[in-house]
Design an enzyme around this catalytic site. Sequence first.
Site, short mmCIF file in Angstrom:
data_model
loop_
_atom_site.label_atom_id
_atom_site.label_comp_id
_atom_site.label_asym_id
_atom_site.label_seq_id
_atom_site.Cartn_x
_atom_site.Cartn_y
_atom_site.Cartn_z
N GLN A 1 -7.35 -1.60 -1.79
CA GLN A 1 -8.36 -2.65 -2.01
C GLN A 1 -9.49 -2.54 -1.00
O GLN A 1 -10.66 -2.75 -1.34
CB GLN A 1 -7.70 -4.02 -1.95
CG GLN A 1 -8.52 -5.08 -2.63
CD GLN A 1 -7.68 -6.28 -3.02
OE1 GLN A 1 -7.30 -7.08 -2.18
NE2 GLN A 1 -7.38 -6.41 -4.31
N GLU B 1 0.81 -1.21 0.00
CA GLU B 1 0.00 0.00 0.00
C GLU B 1 0.84 1.27 0.00
O GLU B 1 0.52 2.24 -0.70
CB GLU B 1 -0.96 0.00 1.19
CG GLU B 1 -2.15 -0.96 1.04
CD GLU B 1 -1.78 -2.43 1.14
OE1 GLU B 1 -0.67 -2.72 1.61
OE2 GLU B 1 -2.58 -3.28 0.74
N HIS C 1 -12.38 -5.16 6.86
CA HIS C 1 -13.09 -4.89 5.61
C HIS C 1 -14.34 -4.05 5.85
O HIS C 1 -15.17 -3.93 4.97
CB HIS C 1 -13.49 -6.21 4.92
CG HIS C 1 -12.33 -6.97 4.36
ND1 HIS C 1 -11.35 -7.51 5.14
CD2 HIS C 1 -11.98 -7.29 3.08
CE1 HIS C 1 -10.46 -8.14 4.38
NE2 HIS C 1 -10.81 -8.02 3.13
C1 LIG Z 1 -2.31 -5.15 3.63
C2 LIG Z 1 -3.32 -5.87 2.81
N1 LIG Z 1 -3.56 -5.47 1.56
C3 LIG Z 1 -4.47 -6.09 0.81
C4 LIG Z 1 -5.17 -7.15 1.30
C5 LIG Z 1 -6.23 -7.85 0.44
N2 LIG Z 1 -5.77 -9.20 0.13
C6 LIG Z 1 -6.18 -10.27 0.84
S1 LIG Z 1 -5.38 -11.66 0.39
C7 LIG Z 1 -4.50 -10.86 -0.80
C8 LIG Z 1 -3.50 -11.62 -1.61
C9 LIG Z 1 -2.50 -12.32 -0.75
O1 LIG Z 1 -1.59 -13.01 -1.54
P1 LIG Z 1 -0.55 -13.99 -0.89
O2 LIG Z 1 0.25 -13.26 0.15
O3 LIG Z 1 0.21 -14.62 -1.98
O4 LIG Z 1 -1.41 -15.08 -0.10
P2 LIG Z 1 -2.47 -16.08 -0.73
O5 LIG Z 1 -3.77 -15.36 -0.81
O6 LIG Z 1 -1.97 -16.50 -2.07
O7 LIG Z 1 -2.53 -17.21 0.23
C10 LIG Z 1 -4.84 -9.53 -0.83
C11 LIG Z 1 -4.28 -8.54 -1.77
C12 LIG Z 1 -4.91 -7.53 2.62
N3 LIG Z 1 -5.57 -8.55 3.21
N4 LIG Z 1 -3.98 -6.89 3.34
#
Ligand SMILES: Cc1ncc(C[n+]2csc(CCOP(=O)(O)OP(=O)(O)O)c2C)c(N)n1
Lengths: 382, 382, 326, 326
Positions: free
Chosen positions: D82, D60, D129
């Site tokens: 997001q 972010e 959220h």
């Molecule tokens: C700081 C933050 N930004 C955005 C999100 C929204 N979000 C939830 S899961 C995700 C992707 C996470 O990817 P990864 O770390 O590869 O874990 P995976 O979902 O593949 O297990 C995002 C962008 C969040 N939860 N926290």
Amino acid sequence: MSVDSACPAAGGPIPPGRLELADHTFHIGHLQVLDENGALIAKDAGGAPDLNPDQLIRLYRGMVLARAVDDRLLKLQRQGRIGTFAPATGQEAVSCAPVVAMRPEDWFVGSFRELGGRLLRGEPIDRSFLYYNGHEEGNTFDGGERTLPVAVIIACQMLHAVGIAYAMKLKGEDAAVVCFFGDGATSEGDFHEAMNFAAVWQAPVVFVCANNHWAISLPREKQTRSRTLAQKAIAYEMPGLQVDGNDALAVYQAVHEALARARAGGGPTFIEAVTYRLRMHTTADDPKRYRTEEEVKAWERRDPIPRLRKYLAARGVWNDEMQVNLDEEIRKEIEEAVKKFEEAEDFKPDAPFDHVFGIPHPRLEEQRADFLANLSREQGHE
Amino acid sequence: MSVDSACPAAGGPIPPGRLELADHTFHIGHLQVLDENGALIAKDAGGAPDLNPDQLIRLYRGMVLARAVDDRLLKLQRQGRIGTFAPATGQEAVSCAPVVAMRPEDWFVGSFRELGGRLLRGEPIDRSFLYYNGHEEGNTFDGGERTLPVAVIIACQMLHAVGIAYAMKLKGEDAAVVCFFGDGATSEGDFHEAMNFAAVWQAPVVFVCANNHWAISLPREKQTRSRTLAQKAIAYEMPGLQVDGNDALAVYQAVHEALARARAGGGPTFIEAVTYRLRMHTTADDPKRYRTEEEVKAWERRDPIPRLRKYLAARGVWNDEMQVNLDEEIRKEIEEAVKKFEEAEDFKPDAPFDHVFGIPHPRLEEQRADFLANLSREQGHE
Amino acid sequence: MSKLNMVQAINLALHEEMARDQNVVCLGQDIGVDGGVFRVTEGLLAKFGAERVLDTPLAESGILGSAIGMAIAGLRPVAEMQFSGFAYLMLGQLEGNAARYRARSQGRFTCPLVVRMPYGGGVRALEHHSESHEATFAHVPGVKVVMPSAPGNARALLAAAIRDPDPVVFMEPKRSYRAFREEVSDEPEVMEIGRAQVLREGSDLTVISWGAMMRPALQAVGEIEEQRGASLELIDLLTISPMDGETIAASVRKTGRCVIVQEAPFSLGPASEIIATINDKALLHLEAPVKRITGYDLTVPYFSREDMYLPSPGRVRRAIEETLDF
Amino acid sequence: MSKLNMVQAINLALHEEMARDQNVVCLGQDIGVDGGVFRVTEGLLAKFGAERVLDTPLAESGILGSAIGMAIAGLRPVAEMQFSGFAYLMLGQLEGNAARYRARSQGRFTCPLVVRMPYGGGVRALEHHSESHEATFAHVPGVKVVMPSAPGNARALLAAAIRDPDPVVFMEPKRSYRAFREEVSDEPEVMEIGRAQVLREGSDLTVISWGAMMRPALQAVGEIEEQRGASLELIDLLTISPMDGETIAASVRKTGRCVIVQEAPFSLGPASEIIATINDKALLHLEAPVKRITGYDLTVPYFSREDMYLPSPGRVRRAIEETLDF
Ligand SMILES: Cc1ncc(C[n+]2csc(CCOP(=O)(O)OP(=O)(O)O)c2C)c(N)n1
Ligand SMILES: Cc1ncc(C[n+]2csc(CCOP(=O)(O)OP(=O)(O)O)c2C)c(N)n1
Ligand SMILES: [Mg+2]
Ligand SMILES: [Mg+2]
């Protein structure tokens, strides 16, 4: 066990001159114990981990249970009986194998896609349903005093893991921390700060990065330009390696040794477990928008569960009858959990007011009174 | 030019097992052109950069001016005529040499210890005095449309550099960005996010990290466990190298080539310039609390200014008479700047209200009116 | 009893609490060898060792995030932000985790930690060294925000913050660090968090302030009492969150007039909440609009102009007079 | 004219602005191929290409920090967070830089950028959220905070935000994304930032709200007018900062009574600032205390309990009745 060849030089086109010096070289190890058919590879390089049949079966059962609960949660979600949920099908080895390597006094610091590991740490299935149904009550469980709740803010929990690990070290406890996160997490500032603090403090923490190739719709290659995530450990002078994350024994072995090192005062380790999310990111996601069926199919062939099962069968500790019994046992366990979940007692409506501060304050109590007054009026209305 | 030998394996004690795989190896280049006496070393490896006498003298003059302004600012501060200020004595090569490698259309994105570079970019000395005397007026100058103001929040400016670089690329401009920061900055989350974004976007940016061995009282070795800062580039698959930061020609050469690569679409480069802060962190700091006189003495012998001077003299483009003239010229220049600074016109007291938003709003105008009313009342009072 | 300035008083509390409870640890930038850039942590390293007094890398989120982990694991971390202007970098951890672990886990995991930070203007400092952003922290449910105004209450409130079972943001008025001394007891002292203090009783008008602004407020109150013999009540808020609405309301119900002195920007600062609280609990007693003397909705100007930004005794005095005369 | 929901209306504005000005770029997580997790950016990638519609890494501060650089260099970035719950991670860049470059450089460097983010509860979402933290942004001098409530004003205010010379935090009520449709003009529309809108005129009481809370406010207003024939004025704040004090004060001077409906926590939210503004500009016209119906000073509870946290039409209705009957 196999080892990547040393990576060639990196970077864009280099004009003639002395900047070729910037063209560093490095080497990253890769650990695999079972091949895709569950056969031991490279026996000469160490063979299978030192796990007895009970431990192996505990691990296998945990993975099968995780898969079955995933299936069931997905159904419950589609029926509107729970809220958003993040399936972990395909990643069971990454979340379960570390728990088998852990001791009860070690800390489990997870993100949100390690339900399998949480269940293996003792979380009752029905409480996980409660969590996914919007109840804080589902976030902790008796016996889970060293299992932190789900962390939603990507990478934030890595710093908590480091702080806990430091506390273990300071208190002289013979305990370490296993911390989970995804490939996407490696882009966050908190990842960086946690890795650096862990290395500077030589904190007893094992970082397990589940590189499942996707962060929602962003493919791993666009998340970062580095060819491996493991190489990021070099930035912190931290040991780091890649393991086959769909090979439960490789994950186990790496975490097991890293925990031993951490407990012995040898500091943190970074483990990139290469795996794949076979389902949607969450139930709110449609992966067809960003990835192909073929890619998913290819990874289905590397499913960690049949792979481990074949190994167990070959070792003579598992057979079809045991599988039938296990499936039935798990089916029942889940049915009971669903029942318990759906019959769950009435929850205290004003519980949130109990958990703002440990010491009550008039300002919050006034608000609680207002809340309760409204509640009784609205309930009277209906 | 010299090259570090490949670094040996990292990490704490490793129990026997397969975790030796985590024990990555890597290699980081190191660039030096002049030895500590200003003699060209390793001529066979490329020799001196392709700089003509005018350019060399411009660089040298910039460094001498920077040192003299530092001296003067320190006096002004001790006399209470300016506020807190961060001396850069000893680091003149790191801030000036890149500017000689830059074109006017390139962007200068600095932190707070690159006054030398700013002056070389055209900032009038008296405006820098204004800045240190608490005036926003000192933060920009005509001709400085691509020189960003001082950035105080450690590492924050690295992201601005990346965004600017991306914009240059998108607009198809033949321009790149040079971004400065210190060893301490490498610990911040913004460092990490900027490095990653720059690599993913292949943005035309050159990161110049002035590793001056200290972040206030924290020595470099406690800032991070990594043996070099340059190796952090590996985490992003970004070219990275160490240069002797007290060797102006080495700094020039690395930045020059990195800029050429950036402009050619080759993406970012990370340059760790190894240098030393010979004075206090800021005028509010007492370095005796945390470091020894001997350490400082040792680094005084590596002073970048006499080193470059000896090289220029040996090349026949500099002599003692020129030095005497330069010193006098600079003395006058600074005296005039002090005069101009002290005679500076009255500043508009309510200017801050002009620069909150580009479009006026009644809420701010009400506050401005209140402010002005108070001002006239308080001035009437006195 | 000894006469201490605020730096010494805070330092004393840190020494006392670290001696009392071995789980108390301090961490931050330059707090060890250097004793902190304001010398607030002077002597702690020598006394308690590098394992309990940690000079951390330069990373605010790292400091608070790891402090959260320490707190969960049973330590009582006292983290320092070198200046409150850099505290935004750890707000993700503060709001996202420190403030929430208790709610998230229904009390199983808690974050008993303190984030100390010097705040505020008036010391001719660089950019980002002069802000007063207590409202930002105070708007985060689950976080307490405490702002001492003098050596005595700084020492006693910091002890309370360290013993508190929840995260406390402890904002130290750097302008008052060495501005004056106070007699401080030889015995450890602890004050209650969440309670405002009536410093002077009066019947004509209530002046409410906190932190560094208590000094101009006090001066203005003294001048007005002397000049016109008005009887002014002076309240030191001390805790911004949770706010002590009762003490505020009781005073305004009595005096019917109120002036608030706040260093923070005008809009959405604690003064707005105080006015809203008066509206809720004492509106019918008001005989004049509540007057707020605050910073403006500006980035704090560089120090050449900051004096005209910061509420001055003169501005406070005029506000009191106007409100008395309304 | 076509009938659009808010997602479509925002998407339309993005398309229009990107077509109008090639310096407009969008960046954020999953905004490209995926079209955004709420599909707000659907179709932009296909239309404007990957150079202007950037799927960024998961960071972010990286998103906002690089957007600041882009803006300085002449682009008009529209960054997406997001969810607003993750926006704390970029607050360091917002407060420390986006909000300050203009002041710092006396107008030479500016940050014309927009940070879009879905905010608020009511959609049964996970932790982080469901927050409504507009006050945190609105307390930062130099930042504008805009909160649309309906498809039409969302589209027109987003266009204004993109054209604005300064950083605008644009908070989209996710609960209203698909809740209803509105006729939206075929021509691009732009509304003025910094102006509240009087949606219904009335003489007995003023109801003020913004964002997602406009819906329960509207419902309660309708019910009360029907049940008791009271004449209620309804104001949609639209811009939280800089706040339109005049429209608020003019209405309350007329009606003498006011109810504010806010989703954010009780303490230090925009409602407090509105009350303070009424105190400043219309106190003598008040015939009853202003009533604020808000969230509580709680972390928004998980969704099983969030309905009782969020202001309901019933709570608003009772507040209006009590204030009318005062
Ligand atoms: C700081 C933050 N930004 C955005 C999100 C929204 N979000 C939830 S899961 C995700 C992707 C996470 O990817 P990864 O770390 O590869 O874990 P995976 O979902 O593949 O297990 C995002 C962008 C969040 N939860 N926290
Ligand atoms: C985010 C942030 N945290 C803390 C500070 C206070 N501070 C100013 S300079 C400094 C040390 C910087 O060290 P380094 O990056 O090595 O640069 P140097 O001062 O050595 O040039 C610190 C901690 C700051 N300016 N910004
Ligand atoms: Mg992933
Ligand atoms: Mg340094």
